[in-house]
Each structure stands twice: as structure tokens, then as C-alpha cells.
Design a protein around this motif. Structure first.
Motif, PDB file in Angstrom:
ATOM      1  N   UNK A 142      -1.426   4.946  -0.811  1.00 64.87           N
ATOM      2  CA  UNK A 142      -0.676   3.656  -0.899  1.00 64.87           C
ATOM      3  C   UNK A 142      -0.759   2.869  -2.160  1.00 64.87           C
ATOM      4  N   UNK A 143      -1.849   3.028  -2.872  1.00 65.76           N
ATOM      5  CA  UNK A 143      -1.725   2.424  -4.267  1.00 65.76           C
ATOM      6  C   UNK A 143      -1.209   3.451  -5.323  1.00 65.76           C
ATOM      7  N   UNK A 159      -3.274  -4.092   2.171  1.00 65.35           N
ATOM      8  CA  UNK A 159      -3.977  -3.084   2.003  1.00 65.35           C
ATOM      9  C   UNK A 159      -3.686  -2.233   0.715  1.00 65.35           C
ATOM     10  N   UNK A 160      -2.464  -2.120   0.191  1.00 70.80           N
ATOM     11  CA  UNK A 160      -2.039  -1.381  -0.996  1.00 70.80           C
ATOM     12  C   UNK A 160      -2.554  -2.136  -2.305  1.00 70.80           C
ATOM     13  N   UNK A 199       0.189  -4.159   5.240  1.00 70.73           N
ATOM     14  CA  UNK A 199       0.063  -2.855   4.457  1.00 70.73           C
ATOM     15  C   UNK A 199       0.181  -3.456   3.142  1.00 70.73           C
ATOM     16  N   UNK A 254       1.291   3.089   8.320  1.00 69.78           N
ATOM     17  CA  UNK A 254       0.629   3.357   7.017  1.00 69.78           C
ATOM     18  C   UNK A 254       0.700   4.575   6.311  1.00 69.78           C
ATOM     19  N   UNK A 273      -5.479   8.251   2.437  1.00 68.58           N
ATOM     20  CA  UNK A 273      -4.091   7.285   2.885  1.00 68.58           C
ATOM     21  C   UNK A 273      -4.257   6.173   1.885  1.00 68.58           C
ATOM     22  N   UNK A 274      -5.587   5.676   1.649  1.00 72.45           N
ATOM     23  CA  UNK A 274      -5.520   4.202   1.049  1.00 72.45           C
ATOM     24  C   UNK A 274      -5.048   4.504  -0.337  1.00 72.45           C
TER      25      UNK A 274
END
Lengths: 109, 231
Positions: A19-20, B131-132, B128, B77, A15-16
Motif C-alpha cells: 500500500x505504501x 493506512x497507506x 485505506x 485493501x 499488504x501494508x
């Protein structure tokens, strides 16, 4: 040639990275890792558009012997492991074999 | 083995040439191996730095995403993660270290500003975003690590093959060639000694024959003389 980064691991792990912006990922839930991780990794290795494969160090233990060896020695794409005991163990073995001394061990002490 | 070669002078010369070439090749390869190991040591230092940075970035990113998960919920998320439009891309160029082609990885679109990310700013929280950002940072480190570790793998492969070649020359090929050389030299010397002995034999035989002939002639002369004496 432009390539992409791929992530393999549990949904929590991927998931992380998504997100990037990582688009290529294989979600393998913890419970299915023993059966499905091999296939997921082989698929990523065969994909020519993948330049880097990111995995969690502990997930390597779920792989079968052959797949593990091929992923550890693969250069295109190259595997980067996160977490766990620092540098990937395959590399350490290779250093021991090629140079004759366990360089990583010495430097860690 | 060494006994397979024919003990001729031509073969000896050929083997001497091969020994010459192999010795030169051996010393060159030895130098290459040492050079590679030195280069490898430099890269190893780099790799260890990159590794520790990577581990730091990973723990940081994990903490951030766990925070985001705890505060905003897992669904938010994941929703934000699924909305990403820009994808990081990498391009590889190659660099040459002592004959080993190692990649140089360049990345684009890893770091993104808030509006480039693609998820709505209103619907998501700052956690968020953090985190990104942390994961973008982590990705940059991953790319660095990938570059260094590929270089290490390739260097190691090259070191291994070079070492194998050096050892093969030193412990297999050169001893065999030296054996063959010695074998031929010994054989040739022996042939020479045999030849001398044979010559001596022949000479002795010839001398003996000549002596006998001389004796016969003397006898005949004596007979002849006696005949004339009778006259």
C-alpha cells in the motif's frame, strides 16, 4: 545506484507495505513458512536491486541456521525486522562478541 | 618458536626493529579500537531511538491497516495495494567513520500525495488512505533503521578485526619477539664469555710455552757456558 525495498512475510504482513508502494515482495503463507521462507530470503539476498529487506521478527525463527546467519550479518542488502523483541538478535550477539558486554541488555533494563 | 632464530647480531638488530614497529602498531591500533568503540556508543544510542520510533510506527501502521481491513474488507485493501504505481527508491552514498565506510541512505518517493498513489479515490475509503500514509511513515523509519543498523554492523566488524589485531600483537607476536630477542642476547653473551675463556686459555698456554722455551734456552745457555768453561 538506486535500489528498492523488499518485504518478505505472510500476505497480511506484506499488504501494508504494498500500500505504501513497495513493489518487491514475497508472500509466504504461514503454513508454508518452514519450507518456502528460506528460498524466498535467499532470492532477495541475491537480488542486487534490493537495498533493504523488511521481515517480521518472528519469521526469522522459520529460517534455517545458515540462511538466518547470512541474513542477519548481511550488509547489502540490510535486514530490518519489525515487531517482536526490539532490535534484531543477531546484532545483539555481534555486539556481545565484539565489545564483550551485552550493551542492549543493559539499556533495556 | 624463539629457538628457530640464528643467534647472530644481524638477527638481533632485525628483531629489535620489528619489536619497535610492532609496539608502535599496537599502540596505534589500540587507539583506533577505543575510538571505534566510542563512535559505536554514539551510534548505539541513535539506533535505540530509531528502534523505538520504528516499533511505534509499526504498531500504528498495523492498527490503521486492520481498521481498513475491518471496514472495507480485505479485498478492497489488497486491490488498492496492487494498484500502486509509484515505488519508493533508495540511493546509498557512503560516509567514512574512522576508516569504516558506512552508508547514508536517501529515499525518494516514499511519501506520496493522494493522487500520486494510483488507486482510484472514488473506489476506496479514507481508512485505506490512512493506512497507506501510516505505512509510508513506517517505511521512512525502516530506511532510517536500515542506515543506522548497517552502520552498526560495519562498525562492529571493524571493532572485531581491530581487537583481534591488537590481541594478536599483544599476546602472540610481541611475546614471541621478546623471547627471540632474549634468546639471542643470552646466546651472544655466552659466546662472548666462551671467547674470553678461550682467550684466557690460549694466553695461559702461550705463557706456559714461553716459560718452557725460556727454560730450554737457559739450559742451552748453561750447556754452552759449560762448554766454554771447558775450553
Amino acid at each position: 545506484m538506486s535500489q528498492e525495498i523488499a518485504v518478505i512475510g505472510s500476505p497480511d504482513f506484506t499488504t501494508g507495505f504494498r500500500l505504501a508502494g513497495v513493489r518487491r515482495f514475497a508472500n509466504v503463507p504461514d503454513a508454508d513458512k518452514a519450507e518456502e521462507l528460506d528460498d524466498a530470503v535467499e532470492q532477495m539476498l541475491a537480488d542486487e536491486e534490493v537495498g533493504i529487506v523488511v521481515m517480521h521478527d518472528e519469521d526469522l525463527d522459520h529460517l534455517s541456521r545458515n540462511v538466518r546467519r547470512s541474513v542477519e550479518t548481511s550488509v547489502e542488502p540490510v535486514l530490518v525486522t519489525l515487531g517482536g523483541s526490539g532490535s534484531s538478535s543477531g546484532l545483539r550477539e555481534q555486539i556481545k562478541r565484539a565489545i564483550g558486554i551485552d550493551l542492549m541488555d543493559e539499556d533495556q533494563q | 618458536m624463539a629457538k628457530d632464530v640464528k643467534p647472530t647480531r644481524k638477527n638481533l638488530m632485525a628483531i629489535e626493529d620489528r619489536i619497535d614497529l610492532s609496539t608502535r602498531g599496537h599502540s596505534t591500533l589500540e587507539k583506533k579500537r577505543d575510538g571505534l568503540i566510542m563512535e559505536f556508543m554514539d551510534i548505539l544510542d541513535q539506533a535505540q531511538d530509531v528502534r523505538s520510533d520504528l516499533d511505534d510506527a509499526y504498531t500504528d501502521a498495523q492498527r490503521n491497516i486492520n481498521m481498513a481491513r475491518a471496514m472495507d474488507g480485505d479485498v478492497a485493501v489488497r486491490g488498492a495495494a496492487a494498484a500502486l504505481k509509484e515505488h519508493p527508491e533508495i540511493t546509498t552514498r557512503s560516509k567514512n567513520i574512522m576508516g569504516v565506510v558506512v552508508p547514508e541512505i536517501e529515499s525518494s518517493k516514499v511519501k506520496k500525495s493522494l493522487d500520486q498513489r494510483g488507486y482510484g479515490v472514488v473506489g476506496t475509503s479514507a481508512r485505506i488512505d490512512e493506512a497507506a500514509e501510516a505505512y509510508e511513515e513506517l517505511l521512512e523509519q525502516v530506511i532510517l533503521a536500515a542506515e543506522v543498523e548497517t552502520a552498526m554492523k560495519k562498525m562492529l566488524e571493524e571493532i572485531e578485526t581491530t581487537k583481534r589485531r591488537v590481541n594478536a600483537l599483544e599476546f602472540k607476536l610481541l611475546p614471541e619477539l621478546h623471547d627471540a630477542q632474549e634468546f639471542i642476547e643470552q646466546k651472544l653473551e655466552e659466546q662472548e664469555r666462551e671467547e674470553i675463556f678461550r682467550m684466557k686459555k690460549i694466553k695461559a698456554k702461550k705463557e706456559a710455552e714461553e716459560a718452557e722455551e725460556a727454560l730450554v734456552e737457559d739450559d742451552e745457555e748453561v750447556k754452552y757456558e759449560t762448554v766454554t768453561a771447558d775450553d
